[in-house]
Write a protein that holds these residues in place. Structure first.
Motif, PDB file in Angstrom:
ATOM      1  N   ASN A 127       0.886  -1.231  -0.062  1.00  0.00           N
ATOM      2  CA  ASN A 127       0.075  -0.046   0.172  1.00  0.00           C
ATOM      3  C   ASN A 127       0.733   1.298   0.005  1.00  0.00           C
ATOM      4  O   ASN A 127       0.439   2.248  -0.362  1.00  0.00           O
ATOM      5  N   PHE A 128       2.169   1.105   0.308  1.00  0.00           N
ATOM      6  CA  PHE A 128       3.050   2.429   0.465  1.00  0.00           C
ATOM      7  C   PHE A 128       4.147   2.477  -0.195  1.00  0.00           C
ATOM      8  O   PHE A 128       5.110   3.094   0.587  1.00  0.00           O
ATOM      9  N   SER A 129       4.097   1.868  -1.440  1.00  0.00           N
ATOM     10  CA  SER A 129       5.426   1.865  -1.914  1.00  0.00           C
ATOM     11  C   SER A 129       5.584   3.283  -2.771  1.00  0.00           C
ATOM     12  O   SER A 129       4.675   3.870  -3.171  1.00  0.00           O
ATOM     13  N   TRP A 130       6.834   3.628  -3.185  1.00  0.00           N
ATOM     14  CA  TRP A 130       6.741   4.719  -4.373  1.00  0.00           C
ATOM     15  C   TRP A 130       6.251   4.661  -5.487  1.00  0.00           C
ATOM     16  O   TRP A 130       5.819   5.500  -6.004  1.00  0.00           O
ATOM     17  N   LYS A 131       6.143   3.242  -5.790  1.00  0.00           N
ATOM     18  CA  LYS A 131       5.419   2.892  -7.171  1.00  0.00           C
ATOM     19  C   LYS A 131       3.873   3.382  -7.008  1.00  0.00           C
ATOM     20  O   LYS A 131       3.401   4.041  -7.856  1.00  0.00           O
TER      21      LYS A 131
END
Length: 361
Positions: free
Chosen positions: A342-346
Motif C-alpha cells: 500500500n505504501f510503495s513509491w510506485k
C-alpha cells in the motif's frame, strides 16, 4: 523535472540533498541567520514577481504547501502554467490544531516567526484560500488531511499517500537477536507537539517488569530535549531513555531493524512516515487511534491503535508484545506486507503521474 525551495537546511535529509539537485531560491541568506527558513518562506511570498521567469519553461508545477501554492498561483496568472497543490497539512497558523494551541511554537524559532506574521491576520487568510482553491487539482497525503481540506477550503481533494523506499527499508528481522535486548524506537522531531513525554511516562509503567528496557529517541536536539531528559531523570529512567541526536541514514536503518517495537506518540499527526518505515522493516507500531497514523496501522494486525493520551492502555499493548515474541514477529511480518502492498513509491507515482499529465494537458 526541477526542484525548488526557499532555503535549505543541512539538518533536513542531508544525504538525500547530496543525491538530488535542489534549487535554493534564497541561497544568499546567511546560514547562521536566525529564523533562516522562515525568512526564506517570507521572501518567497513577497518576491514572487522577480521569481516568475525561473518557471517559464515548465508544463506544470507541483506545489507542496505554502508558500509554494501562492507562488504557483502567480506563475499561473502570469505565464498560464497550471499547478497541482499537494497538501501535507492545512495552513498550520490559520487552522491550528488543538495541540498547537496548547503547546505553542517556542521550541521552533522559524515556526514562531511565521506564527507572528500570520497573527497580523491582514489579507493572509484570503490569499491562502485563493491559492488553494485556484489550483487545477488538489492532492493530499492522507484521508485525515482530506477531511481537513474539505472543512477549511471546501475542496474534496484526492489522496496520494507518500511512499517508502522498499529497496532500502527491508524486512530481515532476526527475532532471536532483537529479543536479547529489546528496545522501543521512536523517530520524531523534538517538539512538544510530538508528545514524547507521554512515551517516557508510558515507559515508567513497563520497567517494573522489564527493568533493562530502553526507549531510543532519534532526532535533533531542541530545548524540549532538555525537558525530556529532566523528566526521564525525575521518573528514574535516566539510563532507560537514549537520545541519539540526528542519525545518518544507514544508522537510522540499523535502529529500525533492531527495534522490538516502534511507538508514535504524536497526538495529532497529519500523516507520519515513521510507522511506514518501521513496518517495511518488519517492526509493528503502536500509535494513537487518531489522525494520520490510524491509516497506516491496522489495529491488532500490524500493530495497535490506542485511545489518545491513554498511557496505561499503551503500556498494556507494549507488554502484550514484550511478553510474546511470536506475536511480535507475526505482527511485524503483517506490517511489512501491508506497507509493501500500500505504501510503495510506485503506488505514490501511480497516483501522482496521471494527475500531472492530466493538468499539463
Amino acid at each position: 523535472m526541477e526542484i525548488y525551495c526557499p532555503t535549505l537546511s543541512n539538518r533536513c535529509f542531508p544525504e538525500l540533498q547530496e543525491k538530488v539537485k535542489i534549487n535554493e531560491l534564497f541561497w544568499w541568506v546567511p546560514r547562521k541567520s536566525p529564523c533562516r527558513n522562515a525568512l526564506g518562506m517570507f521572501l518567497t511570498s513577497i518576491a514572487t514577481p522577480i521569481l516568475l521567469n525561473r518557471f517559464r519553461k515548465f508544463d506544470v508545477i507541483l506545489a507542496h504547501s505554502q508558500p509554494s501554492n501562492w507562488l504557483a498561483l502567480q506563475v499561473k496568472r502570469s505565464l498560464k502554467i497550471p499547478y497541482v497543490s499537494y497538501l501535507h497539512q492545512t495552513n498550520r497558523f490559520l487552522f491550528p490544531r488543538e495541540i498547537d494551541q496548547t503547546t505553542g511554537w517556542l521550541t521552533d524559532p522559524d515556526m514562531e516567526f511565521l506564527r507572528k506574521i500570520h497573527k497580523l491576520r491582514t489579507v493572509i487568510p484570503r490569499l491562502d484560500r485563493i491559492s488553494i482553491k485556484s489550483s487545477d487539482y488538489v492532492l493530499v497525503n492522507s484521508e485525515w488531511i482530506r477531511s481537513k481540506t474539505k472543512t477549511c477550503y471546501g475542496i474534496d481533494a484526492n489522496v496520494c499517500y507518500p511512499g517508502v523506499d522498499l529497496s532500502y527499508f527491508k524486512n530481515n528481522i532476526d527475532m532471536e537477536e532483537i529479543s536479547k535486548k529489546p528496545y522501543i524506537l521512536t523517530t520524531n522531531r523534538h517538539y512538544p507537539q510530538k508528545g514524547l513525554h507521554l512515551l517516557i511516562e508510558m515507559l515508567s509503567l513497563l520497567v517494573s517488569e522489564y527493568p533493562n528496557l530502553e526507549c531510543v529517541m532519534t532526532g535533533s536536539y531542541t530545548n524540549y530535549t532538555r525537558q525530556l531528559k529532566d523528566y526521564a531523570a525525575k521518573l528514574g529512567l535516566k539510563d532507560n531513555v537514549v537520545f541519539t541526536d540526528n542519525l545518518k541514514e544507514h544508522d537510522l536503518l540499523d535502529m529500525y531493524k533492531r527495534a522490538y517495537v516502534y511507538t508514535y506518540t504524536s497526538p495529532e499527526e497529519d500523516f507520519g512516515l515513521g510507522p511506514l518505515e518501521a513496518g517495511a522493516c518488519g517492526v509493528p507500531s503502536i500509535v494513537w487511534d487518531y489522525a494520520g497514523p490510524r491509516e497506516t496501522v491496522i489495529n491488532g494486525e500490524t500493530g495497535y491503535r490506542v485511545k489518545p493520551y491513554c498511557v496505561k492502555e499503551m503500556s498494556e499493548r507494549h507488554l502484550r508484545l514484550l511478553d510474546d515474541s511470536s506475536l511480535r514477529y507475526k505482527m511485524g511480518e503483517q506490517a511489512s506486507k501491508f506497507i509493501q502492498e500500500n505504501f510503495s513509491w510506485k503506488a505514490h507515482i501511480d497516483t501522482l503521474e496521471p494527475v500531472l499529465n492530466l493538468v499539463a494537458g
